[in-house]
Design an enzyme around this catalytic site. Structure first.
Site, PDB file in Angstrom:
ATOM      1  N   ASP A 175       0.831  -1.206   0.000  1.00 33.24           N
ATOM      2  CA  ASP A 175       0.000   0.000   0.000  1.00 33.24           C
ATOM      3  C   ASP A 175       0.866   1.257   0.000  1.00 33.24           C
ATOM      4  O   ASP A 175       0.680   2.159   0.804  1.00 33.24           O
ATOM      5  CB  ASP A 175      -0.935  -0.009   1.219  1.00 33.24           C
ATOM      6  CG  ASP A 175      -1.770  -1.278   1.293  1.00 33.24           C
ATOM      7  OD1 ASP A 175      -1.210  -2.341   1.583  1.00 33.24           O
ATOM      8  OD2 ASP A 175      -2.970  -1.201   1.021  1.00 33.24           O
TER       9      ASP A 175
ATOM     10  N   ASP B 293      -1.587  -2.778  -3.901  1.00 32.21           N
ATOM     11  CA  ASP B 293      -1.887  -1.342  -3.844  1.00 32.21           C
ATOM     12  C   ASP B 293      -0.604  -0.548  -4.108  1.00 32.21           C
ATOM     13  O   ASP B 293       0.120  -0.167  -3.198  1.00 32.21           O
ATOM     14  CB  ASP B 293      -2.542  -0.927  -2.520  1.00 32.21           C
ATOM     15  CG  ASP B 293      -4.024  -1.267  -2.504  1.00 32.21           C
ATOM     16  OD1 ASP B 293      -4.532  -1.846  -3.482  1.00 32.21           O
ATOM     17  OD2 ASP B 293      -4.676  -0.958  -1.480  1.00 32.21           O
TER      18      ASP B 293
ATOM     19  N   TYR C 135      -1.894   4.123  -6.334  1.00 32.40           N
ATOM     20  CA  TYR C 135      -3.075   4.900  -5.952  1.00 32.40           C
ATOM     21  C   TYR C 135      -3.436   5.944  -7.010  1.00 32.40           C
ATOM     22  O   TYR C 135      -4.035   6.980  -6.700  1.00 32.40           O
ATOM     23  CB  TYR C 135      -2.922   5.538  -4.563  1.00 32.40           C
ATOM     24  CG  TYR C 135      -2.996   4.509  -3.455  1.00 32.40           C
ATOM     25  CD1 TYR C 135      -1.917   3.662  -3.205  1.00 32.40           C
ATOM     26  CD2 TYR C 135      -4.150   4.352  -2.702  1.00 32.40           C
ATOM     27  CE1 TYR C 135      -1.993   2.689  -2.221  1.00 32.40           C
ATOM     28  CE2 TYR C 135      -4.225   3.380  -1.712  1.00 32.40           C
ATOM     29  CZ  TYR C 135      -3.146   2.562  -1.477  1.00 32.40           C
ATOM     30  OH  TYR C 135      -3.224   1.591  -0.514  1.00 32.40           O
TER      31      TYR C 135
ATOM     32  N   ASN D 271      -6.692  -3.893  -4.404  1.00 31.57           N
ATOM     33  CA  ASN D 271      -7.930  -3.304  -4.938  1.00 31.57           C
ATOM     34  C   ASN D 271      -7.656  -2.038  -5.754  1.00 31.57           C
ATOM     35  O   ASN D 271      -8.417  -1.717  -6.672  1.00 31.57           O
ATOM     36  CB  ASN D 271      -8.929  -3.014  -3.811  1.00 31.57           C
ATOM     37  CG  ASN D 271      -8.340  -2.211  -2.682  1.00 31.57           C
ATOM     38  OD1 ASN D 271      -7.322  -2.590  -2.107  1.00 31.57           O
ATOM     39  ND2 ASN D 271      -8.967  -1.088  -2.359  1.00 31.57           N
ATOM     40  N   HIS D 272      -6.567  -1.330  -5.444  1.00 32.95           N
ATOM     41  CA  HIS D 272      -6.263  -0.121  -6.215  1.00 32.95           C
ATOM     42  C   HIS D 272      -5.650  -0.431  -7.582  1.00 32.95           C
ATOM     43  O   HIS D 272      -5.334   0.482  -8.337  1.00 32.95           O
ATOM     44  CB  HIS D 272      -5.354   0.816  -5.416  1.00 32.95           C
ATOM     45  CG  HIS D 272      -6.093   1.499  -4.305  1.00 32.95           C
ATOM     46  ND1 HIS D 272      -6.869   2.623  -4.490  1.00 32.95           N
ATOM     47  CD2 HIS D 272      -6.222   1.173  -2.991  1.00 32.95           C
ATOM     48  CE1 HIS D 272      -7.422   2.982  -3.332  1.00 32.95           C
ATOM     49  NE2 HIS D 272      -7.044   2.110  -2.411  1.00 32.95           N
TER      50      HIS D 272
ATOM     51  N   HIS E 142      -3.226  -9.467  -1.016  1.00 35.73           N
ATOM     52  CA  HIS E 142      -3.521  -8.105  -0.566  1.00 35.73           C
ATOM     53  C   HIS E 142      -4.398  -8.046   0.686  1.00 35.73           C
ATOM     54  O   HIS E 142      -4.096  -7.332   1.633  1.00 35.73           O
ATOM     55  CB  HIS E 142      -4.166  -7.306  -1.690  1.00 35.73           C
ATOM     56  CG  HIS E 142      -4.318  -5.858  -1.331  1.00 35.73           C
ATOM     57  ND1 HIS E 142      -3.236  -5.051  -1.022  1.00 35.73           N
ATOM     58  CD2 HIS E 142      -5.411  -5.082  -1.186  1.00 35.73           C
ATOM     59  CE1 HIS E 142      -3.662  -3.849  -0.716  1.00 35.73           C
ATOM     60  NE2 HIS E 142      -4.972  -3.836  -0.793  1.00 35.73           N
TER      61      HIS E 142
ATOM     62  N   HIS F 178     -11.336  -0.780  10.148  1.00 35.69           N
ATOM     63  CA  HIS F 178     -11.392  -0.535   8.708  1.00 35.69           C
ATOM     64  C   HIS F 178     -11.089  -1.835   7.955  1.00 35.69           C
ATOM     65  O   HIS F 178     -10.127  -2.522   8.274  1.00 35.69           O
ATOM     66  CB  HIS F 178     -10.377   0.548   8.335  1.00 35.69           C
ATOM     67  CG  HIS F 178     -10.704   1.263   7.067  1.00 35.69           C
ATOM     68  ND1 HIS F 178     -11.891   1.938   6.872  1.00 35.69           N
ATOM     69  CD2 HIS F 178     -10.022   1.385   5.917  1.00 35.69           C
ATOM     70  CE1 HIS F 178     -11.904   2.463   5.667  1.00 35.69           C
ATOM     71  NE2 HIS F 178     -10.786   2.127   5.054  1.00 35.69           N
ATOM     72  N   HIS F 179     -11.911  -2.146   6.982  1.00 35.41           N
ATOM     73  CA  HIS F 179     -11.775  -3.381   6.191  1.00 35.41           C
ATOM     74  C   HIS F 179     -12.030  -4.643   7.016  1.00 35.41           C
ATOM     75  O   HIS F 179     -11.616  -5.735   6.612  1.00 35.41           O
ATOM     76  CB  HIS F 179     -10.397  -3.496   5.531  1.00 35.41           C
ATOM     77  CG  HIS F 179     -10.069  -2.393   4.562  1.00 35.41           C
ATOM     78  ND1 HIS F 179     -10.949  -1.981   3.596  1.00 35.41           N
ATOM     79  CD2 HIS F 179      -8.939  -1.648   4.407  1.00 35.41           C
ATOM     80  CE1 HIS F 179     -10.369  -1.011   2.886  1.00 35.41           C
ATOM     81  NE2 HIS F 179      -9.183  -0.788   3.357  1.00 35.41           N
TER      82      HIS F 179
ATOM     83  N   HIS G  99      -3.511  -3.927   2.568  1.00 39.22           N
ATOM     84  CA  HIS G  99      -4.898  -3.440   2.543  1.00 39.22           C
ATOM     85  C   HIS G  99      -5.242  -2.569   3.760  1.00 39.22           C
ATOM     86  O   HIS G  99      -5.723  -1.454   3.611  1.00 39.22           O
ATOM     87  CB  HIS G  99      -5.857  -4.620   2.424  1.00 39.22           C
ATOM     88  CG  HIS G  99      -7.230  -4.231   1.967  1.00 39.22           C
ATOM     89  ND1 HIS G  99      -7.458  -3.295   0.980  1.00 39.22           N
ATOM     90  CD2 HIS G  99      -8.466  -4.668   2.354  1.00 39.22           C
ATOM     91  CE1 HIS G  99      -8.765  -3.179   0.788  1.00 39.22           C
ATOM     92  NE2 HIS G  99      -9.390  -3.984   1.605  1.00 39.22           N
TER      93      HIS G  99
ATOM     94  N   HIS H 298      -4.190  -0.163   6.490  1.00 37.78           N
ATOM     95  CA  HIS H 298      -3.043   0.750   6.533  1.00 37.78           C
ATOM     96  C   HIS H 298      -2.482   0.861   7.942  1.00 37.78           C
ATOM     97  O   HIS H 298      -2.608   1.889   8.624  1.00 37.78           O
ATOM     98  CB  HIS H 298      -3.432   2.119   5.972  1.00 37.78           C
ATOM     99  CG  HIS H 298      -3.870   2.039   4.544  1.00 37.78           C
ATOM    100  ND1 HIS H 298      -4.541   3.040   3.896  1.00 37.78           N
ATOM    101  CD2 HIS H 298      -3.729   1.037   3.627  1.00 37.78           C
ATOM    102  CE1 HIS H 298      -4.798   2.673   2.656  1.00 37.78           C
ATOM    103  NE2 HIS H 298      -4.320   1.455   2.479  1.00 37.78           N
TER     104      HIS H 298
END
Ligand SMILES: [Fe+2]
Length: 471
Positions: free
Chosen positions: A169, A198, A201, A235-236, A320, A329-330, A357, A359
């Site tokens: 990421d 990731d 971005y 995902n990015h 990821h 988050h996530h 994924h 952060h």
């Protein structure tokens, strides 16, 4: 009386002149770090930052990066971009201390993404290199050639020490730059980087402005042109935007980052495997179909039994989306893939699973949650020495910032968690011992903010001497 020394999780007792050595995995028993960091949102570096500088000269190759090009480490894929015209797709290369220059011809491609047209993207595979050898290589023609170098890994074998770096990421903020600098200056000296998804971005910008893929390519060149970065997609990388006519997932990623997926009989660059030194690395795709009967499922089902732990004692999975993360988050996004694959990870004694994924940083105990069968209600992770250690290393420093909200209380399976930017290293000493370390950006380059000795479950240490040699 015994004398106890403690260093890096190793307990050494000297008892009546007889050295007795205990190696204990460092288990803080569910520690949430109290470290206080700057939580300001990370800003992308401006387009005129020096790290994004375009190399001088007409049509000069830029965004140079390499990755492993075959299954065992005798091959390298060199990729780069020429901005003005196709130029040459040939790589000239030579071993250190030799006169003989060889060359390999690659391919060139371009792609369009909405209103963006890429430069000329070159990919060139070099095969049949010597193991453990420094090579120089040159790309470009005329007055604008550029020269780099890399070192091939030693021949695949059980006791080959080797050091991997871990970044996820990353993005292209000032924090991303700090992370990469810390990785480069870490005295542990990662030889190959495992990237857990990731990348740029670029999709954070209007219409997924692919110019930010180009700036990212120039940013990472200072490391990725000199050591292989092993890619996995996040995902990015999906870049699925059918409203503007971009309905083909992973389009920029697949055009820019070639990987040797055919060498492991994969049908997609999104999942594949490589051997490198004493490690077998399996790359999975969290955002491709992974259910029963899907291509990824069928590939992994055949792949895991192929891993010969006598040859490569260390089995590493990178992907990821984490199976285990106790951040809010996530939360549970990796659950359906966990249901599909965790049982295999335990059966085949995967040593460690690295994901991104989320952060932040987190390390698990060795746990599994595979007993549940709907009617029995057994759905709590339990200690399991056949299970991998799960490490979330999605803290490269992208523009979305850190995630700081955690589920409370900290689950027992979570050994250590902290919302700070950083990177990891996985330092394989021999067939029985490897040291994982996490390095926080705010610390000095040599500081380990968290670390864990991993003991190979296939290969127990043969003798005290082998342990001492390892440390
Ligand atoms: Fe992600």
């Amino acid at each position: 009386m015994g004398v106890r020394l403690e260093f890096d999780g190793i307990l050494v007792f000297s008892l009546l002149g007889l050295n007795v050595l205990w190696l204990a995995e460092v288990c803080e028993g569910g520690l949430t770090s109290s470290y206080v960091r700057n939580d300001q949102l990370s800003r992308d570096m401006p387009l005129d930052s020096d790290v994004f500088r375009v190399p001088p000269g007409y049509n000069a190759p830029q965004q140079v990066h390499i990755t492993q090009g075959d299954h065992v480490g005798k091959g390298v894929i060199v990729s780069w971009v020429t901005p003005d015209e196709p130029g040459s797709s040939t790589v000239h290369y030579w071993a250190e201390n030799t006169e003989l220059k060889r060359s390999a011809k690659g391919i060139v491609l371009t792609y369009k993404y909405f209103n963006y047209t890429s430069g000329y993207i070159h990919h060139c595979s070099i095969f049949d290199l010597e193991f453990d050898t420094k090579y120089f290589y040159e790309v470009g023609i005329g007055n604008t050639t550029r020269k780099f170098w890399f070192r091939t890994p030693p021949s695949v074998g059980p006791d080959v020490p080797y050091t991997f770096g871990l970044i996820g990421d990353l993005g292209q903020t000032h924090d991303s730059n700090r992370t990469l600098t810390h990785y480069e200056l870490n005295p542990v000296k990662g030889q190959t980087l495992l990237f857990v998804g990731d990348l740029s971005y670029a999709d954070a910008y209007p219409f997924h402005d692919n110019n930010r893929w180009d700036t990212w390519g120039r940013f990472i060149e200072r490391s990725a042109a000199y050591q292989p970065w092993i890619w996995s997609a996040g995902n990015h990388e999906i870049d699925f935007l059918p409203d503007i006519g971009e309905g083909k997932p992973f389009k920029p990623y697949r055009n820019r980052f070639y990987v040797p997926y055919r060498a492991s009989r994969s049908t997609s660059p999104l999942w594949y495997s490589i051997k490198r030194a004493s490690a077998y690395i399996i790359v999975l795709s969290s955002y491709s179909a992974y259910g029963k009967y899907t291509p990824q499922y069928k590939w992994l089902e055949k792949e895991l039994p192929k891993v010969n732990r006598t040859e490569t004692p260390w089995l590493i999975v990178i992907m990821h989306c984490p199976f285990y993360s106790s951040y809010i988050h996530h939360y549970m996004e990796g659950e359906s893939m966990r249901v599909m694959y965790e049982e295999w990870f335990v059966e085949y004694k995967v040593d460690v699973v690295f994901a991104g994924h989320v952060h932040a940083y987190e390390r698990s105990e060795r746990i599994s949650n595979i007993a549940y069968n709907i009617v029995n209600g057994i759905c709590t992770p339990v200690s399991d020495q056949s299970a991998p250690v799960y490490i979330t290393i999605g803290d490269g420093g992208n523009l979305e910032g850190l995630v700081t909200d955690m589920t409370e209380p900290q689950p027992r399976y979570s050994a250590y968690r902290e919302a700070s930017f950083g990177h990891g290293t996985f330092d394989i000493k021999n067939r029985s011992h490897a040291l994982f370390s996490w390095h926080r950006n705010q610390d000095g380059y040599a500081v380990e903010a968290d670390s864990l000795w991993l003991h190979n479950r296939i290969w127990k240490p043969a003798s005290e001497e082998s342990i001492i040699a390892a440390v």
